[in-house]
Design an enzyme around this catalytic site. Structure first.
Site, short mmCIF file in Angstrom:
data_model
loop_
_atom_site.label_atom_id
_atom_site.label_comp_id
_atom_site.label_asym_id
_atom_site.label_seq_id
_atom_site.Cartn_x
_atom_site.Cartn_y
_atom_site.Cartn_z
N CYS A 13 19.29 9.45 24.60
CA CYS A 13 19.39 8.02 24.87
C CYS A 13 18.02 7.39 24.77
O CYS A 13 17.02 8.06 24.57
CB CYS A 13 19.99 7.74 26.24
SG CYS A 13 18.86 8.09 27.59
N CYS A 16 15.23 8.83 26.74
CA CYS A 16 14.54 9.97 26.12
C CYS A 16 13.46 9.47 25.18
O CYS A 16 12.36 10.02 25.13
CB CYS A 16 15.51 10.82 25.32
SG CYS A 16 16.87 11.50 26.27
N ASP A 432 4.75 -17.89 -6.63
CA ASP A 432 3.72 -17.84 -7.64
C ASP A 432 4.39 -18.15 -8.98
O ASP A 432 5.58 -17.93 -9.13
CB ASP A 432 3.12 -16.43 -7.60
CG ASP A 432 2.29 -16.11 -8.81
OD1 ASP A 432 1.30 -16.81 -9.02
OD2 ASP A 432 2.64 -15.17 -9.53
N ASP A 653 3.17 -11.51 -7.66
CA ASP A 653 3.17 -10.25 -8.40
C ASP A 653 1.77 -9.75 -8.71
O ASP A 653 1.58 -8.58 -8.99
CB ASP A 653 3.89 -10.45 -9.73
CG ASP A 653 3.12 -11.37 -10.65
OD1 ASP A 653 2.69 -12.44 -10.18
OD2 ASP A 653 2.91 -11.02 -11.82
N ASP A 657 -2.55 -12.47 -6.01
CA ASP A 657 -1.63 -12.91 -4.97
C ASP A 657 -1.74 -12.08 -3.70
O ASP A 657 -1.23 -12.48 -2.65
CB ASP A 657 -0.18 -12.81 -5.46
CG ASP A 657 0.05 -13.67 -6.69
OD1 ASP A 657 -0.48 -14.79 -6.72
OD2 ASP A 657 0.75 -13.22 -7.60
N1 ATP Z 1 -8.39 -13.28 -19.00
C1 ATP Z 1 -8.26 -14.60 -19.10
N2 ATP Z 1 -8.25 -15.19 -20.30
C2 ATP Z 1 -8.09 -16.50 -20.42
N3 ATP Z 1 -7.90 -17.33 -19.38
C3 ATP Z 1 -7.88 -16.81 -18.17
C4 ATP Z 1 -8.06 -15.43 -17.95
N4 ATP Z 1 -7.98 -15.20 -16.62
C5 ATP Z 1 -7.75 -16.39 -16.05
N5 ATP Z 1 -7.71 -17.36 -16.97
C6 ATP Z 1 -7.50 -18.78 -16.72
O1 ATP Z 1 -7.53 -19.04 -15.33
C7 ATP Z 1 -6.28 -19.61 -14.92
C8 ATP Z 1 -5.94 -19.15 -13.55
O2 ATP Z 1 -5.69 -17.75 -13.55
P1 ATP Z 1 -4.95 -17.00 -12.36
O3 ATP Z 1 -4.91 -15.57 -12.70
O4 ATP Z 1 -5.58 -17.43 -11.08
O5 ATP Z 1 -3.50 -17.64 -12.34
P2 ATP Z 1 -2.27 -17.52 -13.35
O6 ATP Z 1 -2.03 -16.09 -13.68
O7 ATP Z 1 -2.42 -18.46 -14.49
O8 ATP Z 1 -1.09 -18.13 -12.52
P3 ATP Z 1 -0.39 -17.60 -11.23
O9 ATP Z 1 -1.27 -17.97 -10.13
O10 ATP Z 1 0.87 -18.41 -11.24
O11 ATP Z 1 -0.15 -16.16 -11.40
C9 ATP Z 1 -5.29 -19.20 -15.97
O12 ATP Z 1 -4.23 -20.10 -16.08
C10 ATP Z 1 -6.15 -19.22 -17.23
O13 ATP Z 1 -6.24 -20.51 -17.74
MG MG Z 2 0.66 -14.27 -11.21
#
Ligand code: ATP
Ligand code: MG
Ligand code: CU1
Length: 768
Positions: A13, A16, A432, A653, A657
């Protein structure tokens, strides 16, 4: 600090469970411990410098219970079920013996109980000496575990429900024994020398019956785990030293080469090295279309190979495979404690001592007022027996086990009872964009340079851009590289590569500095990004992400990247809104793009251009509902005033995030996303289908409802039963609770709780 989960044996129970918890906590070096009675599990945080598994297990052993580690329990599944079966067999034998004897005793005592003259019952049946002979084995063989456990806890200065049953039935037995041996004692007091052997025997039998039904029903609560484990292949065909052999999957080692033929289950996780096939990964991705697998691709254990045969190299085996990980999560979640359970725990903590006190008071009052020893004894026995708090200990854990199990069957991994409980209180849900609302498989749709389109300049710029992007793990980068490949552009080498999270990437290619990223970032570093605005605005309002490419400090081109929405996104957003939740979008992407996507899925609150480090801050401000820091959103954005702390869920994802997932009250990760996001979350949607969020919330509601019903069932027996058993109605109606009825009520309170918890298995996702 180390963490450890142990399977426990021998608890009867919630009292325990408290004892085991105290025993573990008393080991020096144990920081924190949580024992779950329903799941028969203990999870322990300890300092490995001060203590170890052996010491903890020894402490549990000393308290009178046994334990073994979870992985051991999983590996020795067969021996475990065997020992459980033997236990059950013994219980059944005791139950049968107790049952048959109880029937004789019952008939024997019927004339006395009812006060009627029943000539069909042979008179020898109510001879006290015969009753004594019949009852003794029931009390001390069938009911031995109550005495043994009661004694064990007494030695540790605690009391459990076994204590109550041992005390209750023991009192009835002893009283009857005294009357049998010295009937003159009562006669001289003017009382009839009645014996109450049937009370002792029948209560023991009824409680054994309750335990038997309960353990059978409880077996069903962990069905989800068994189903999951059943997905696993049993054997693997490995090739060692050029010899093919079938071995059990427990023997597969990392780097083994394994052959999989059409129609077979893939035994462990690994990487294809030869051959090609399609694999049904519905279990993992929720996608019913089989996936193509070529050398270099990853395969996951327990998914099903369809068409071809291939060889793969094992990369994760045993407890590290994806499936084993899921099983472990579900087990841990099933063993975790829901906050609502604390109430029940607190109650059971002082319940047993309180009941003993009530029982003694009952005895004293009856004996003093009525001067009737028989009445005083029987009311005391009734109180002791009806008051067992066992159903209380089962109320929450059984529902949690069924609830998390149902979640797992629907592709929703709930990592703890706390999140399961919280999910139904969510008020704001933050989604996101990339990879959550969208598929996260972006493709390049448009590309222009400052020199126009369709010229050699374009390919040179593409080569520079793709060369830099190849080093980035961002989904957008992947899109650029794919596009370059499709244009048959070969890549060069990059130096001084640098990624600026949330902004972009840069690197040096062929002595040119290449910078790719957001408009804002280019502006920040002093590059004018405006010369291609006529293209940019049109693309953005179509929901495409625009990235800017600068070479040696001057804008050279822009690219539009589109990421299709998941087919279920709009529907899921609508369903969430229908559940009364505020749905908010949070993205690092540009405002116009974000607004366009929001419009498509029906979200009207958007936070755009949020840098990764700001995502958690936004969640926090939504929780405390401070006027939001960044007024970058649509007009009706969260300007309702005076809202108190809100329960906020975040769905994401990406790596960017993770802090927000951890900050949120309920962090929900997309199973197809990054491991970091999954680790930071409380709930994982294995397939990435957002409809799963709706299901999770509904499941949470259903589970909490179920727990409340259970707590009601558990409390009601005790609350109504104790005063009646104590004889509160006797002065008014002349009613007393026969201890046998008390025993039956007690036994069936646990059965009704477990049965009610099992009703949760009928939960249908999507049905309200
Ligand atoms: N490797 C990259 N090449 C080109 N642009 C980039 C790169 N990394 C980030 N960016 C620019 O920065 C912005 C923000 O990127 P971030 O990863 O923060 O968000 P996301 O992936 O666009 O969107 P979410 O937040 O919805 O996942 C992108 O929209 C892009 O314009
Ligand atoms: Mg994302
Ligand atoms: Cu009980």
């Amino acid at each position: 600090m180390d963490n450890l989960t142990l399977k426990l044996r021998g608890m009867s129970c919630a009292g325990c469970a408290n004892n085991v918890e105290q025993a573990i906590l008393s080991v020096p070096g144990v920081i924190d411990c949580n024992v779950n009675f329903g799941a028969e599990q203990a999870s322990i945080n300890y300092d490995s410098k001060l203590t170890n598994l052996e010491k903890i297990q020894a402490a549990i052993e000393a308290a009178g219970y046994s334990s073994f580690s979870l992985s051991e329990a999983q590996g020795e599944d067969d021996t475990e079920t065997a020992s459980r079966l033997a236990e059950q067999q013994e219980l059944i034998l005791k139950l049968k013996t107790g049952g048959v004897i109880s029937i004789f005793l019952f008939f024997g005592s019927l004339p006395m109980m009812t006060g009627l003259n029943l000539p069909f019952i042979p008179s020898f049946l109510h001879h006290p000496w015969l009753q004594l002979v019949l009852t003794t084995p029931v009390e001390f063989w069938c009911g031995w575990s109550f005495f043994r456990n009661g004694w064990k806890s007494l030695k540790h200065h605690t009391a459990t429900m076994d204590t109550l049953i041992a005390l209750g039935t023991g009192t009835a037995y002893l009283y009857s024994l005294v009357v049998t041996l010295f009937p003159g004692l009562l006669i001289s007091q003017g009382l009839e020398p009645h014996v109450y052997y049937e009370v002792a025997a029948m209560v023991v039998t009824l409680i054994l019956l309750g335990r038997f039904l309960e353990s059978r029903a409880r077996g069903k609560t962990s069905e989800a785990i068994r189903k999951l484990m059943g997905l696993q292949a049993k054997t693997a065909r490995v090739i060692r030293n050029d010899v093919e052999m079938d071995i059990s999957i427990a023997e597969v080692r990392i780097n083994d080469v394994i052959l999989v033929r059409p129609g077979e289950k893939i035994p462990v996780d690994g990487e294809v090295i030869e051959g090609a096939s399609t694999v049904d990964e519905a279990m993992v991705t929720g996608e019913s279309l089989p996936r193509k697998k070529l050398p270099g691709d990853e395969v996951i254990g327990a998914t099903i190979n369809k068409t071809g045969s291939f060889k793969f190299r094992a990369t994760r085996v045993g407890k590290d495979t994806f499936l084993a990980q899921i099983v472990k999560w579900v087990q841990e979640a099933q063993g975790s404690k829901a906050p609502i359970q604390r109430l029940a725990d607190q109650v059971t903590g002082w319940f047993v001592p309180a009941v003993i006190a009530i029982a003694i008071t009952t005895f004293v009052i009856w004996f003093n007022i009525m001067g009737n020893l028989t009445l005083a004894t029987m009311t005391t026995v009734g109180v002791l027996i009806i008051a067992c708090p066992c159903a209380l200990g089962l109320a929450t854990p059984t529902s949690v086990m069924v609830g998390t199990g149902i979640g797992a069957e629907n592709g929703i991994l709930i990592k703890g009872a706390e999140s399961l409980e919280l999910a139904h209180k969510i008020q704001i849900i933050v989604l996101d964009k990339t990879g959550t609302l969208t598929q996260g498989k972006p493709t390049v749709t448009d590309f222009v340079t400052v020199h126009g389109t369709a010229n050699s300049n374009e390919l040179v710029l593409l080569q520079l851009a793709a060369t830099v992007e190849r080093n980035s793990e961002h989904p957008l980068a992947e899109a650029v590289v794919q596009y370059a490949k499709s244009q048959e552009v070969s890549l060069a080498t990059v130096n001084n590569f640098l990624a600026i999270a949330g902004s972009g990437v840069q690197g040096v290619v062929n002595d040119h500095l290449v910078q790719i990223g957001t408009q804002r970032w280019l502006t920040e570093i002093g590059i004018n990004p405006d010369s291609l605005q006529q293209y940019q605005l049109g693309w953005e309002s179509a929901g495409k992400t625009v990235i800017f490419i600068a070479v040696d400090g001057a804008l050279q081109g822009i690219m539009a990247i589109s990421d299709a929405l998941k087919p279920s996104s709009a529907q899921a957003v609508k369903a969430l809104q229908n559940l009364g939740l505020e749905v908010v979008m949070l993205t690092g992407d540009n405002q116009q793009t974000a607004d366009a996507i929001a419009l498509q899925v029906g979200i009207n609150q958007v936070f755009a251009q949020v840098r990764p480090d700001q995502k958690a801050a936004i969640i926090q401000s939504l929780q405390s509902n401070v006027e939001t820091l960044h007024a970058t959103s649509l007009p009706n954005n969260l300007n309702k005033t005076n809202r108190k702390s809100q329960i906020v869920a975040m769905v994401g994802d990406g790596i960017n995030d993770a802090p927000a997932l951890a900050q949120a009250d309920v962090g929900i990760a997309i199973g197809t996303g990054t491991d970091i996001a999954i680790a930071a979350s409380d709930i994982t949607l294995i397939s990435g289908d957002l409809q799963g969020i709706v299901t999770a919330i509904q499941l949470s509601r259903a589970t909490i409802n179920n727990i409340q019903q259970n707590l009601f069932f558990a409390f009601i027996y005790n609350i109504i039963g104790i005063p009646i058993a104590a004889g509160i109605l006797y002065p008014i109606f002349g009613w007393l609770l026969n201890p046998i009825i008390a025993g039956a009520a007690m036994a069936f309170s646990s059965v009704s709780v477990v049965t009610n918890a099992l009703r949760l298995r009928n939960f249908q996702p999507g049905v309200k």
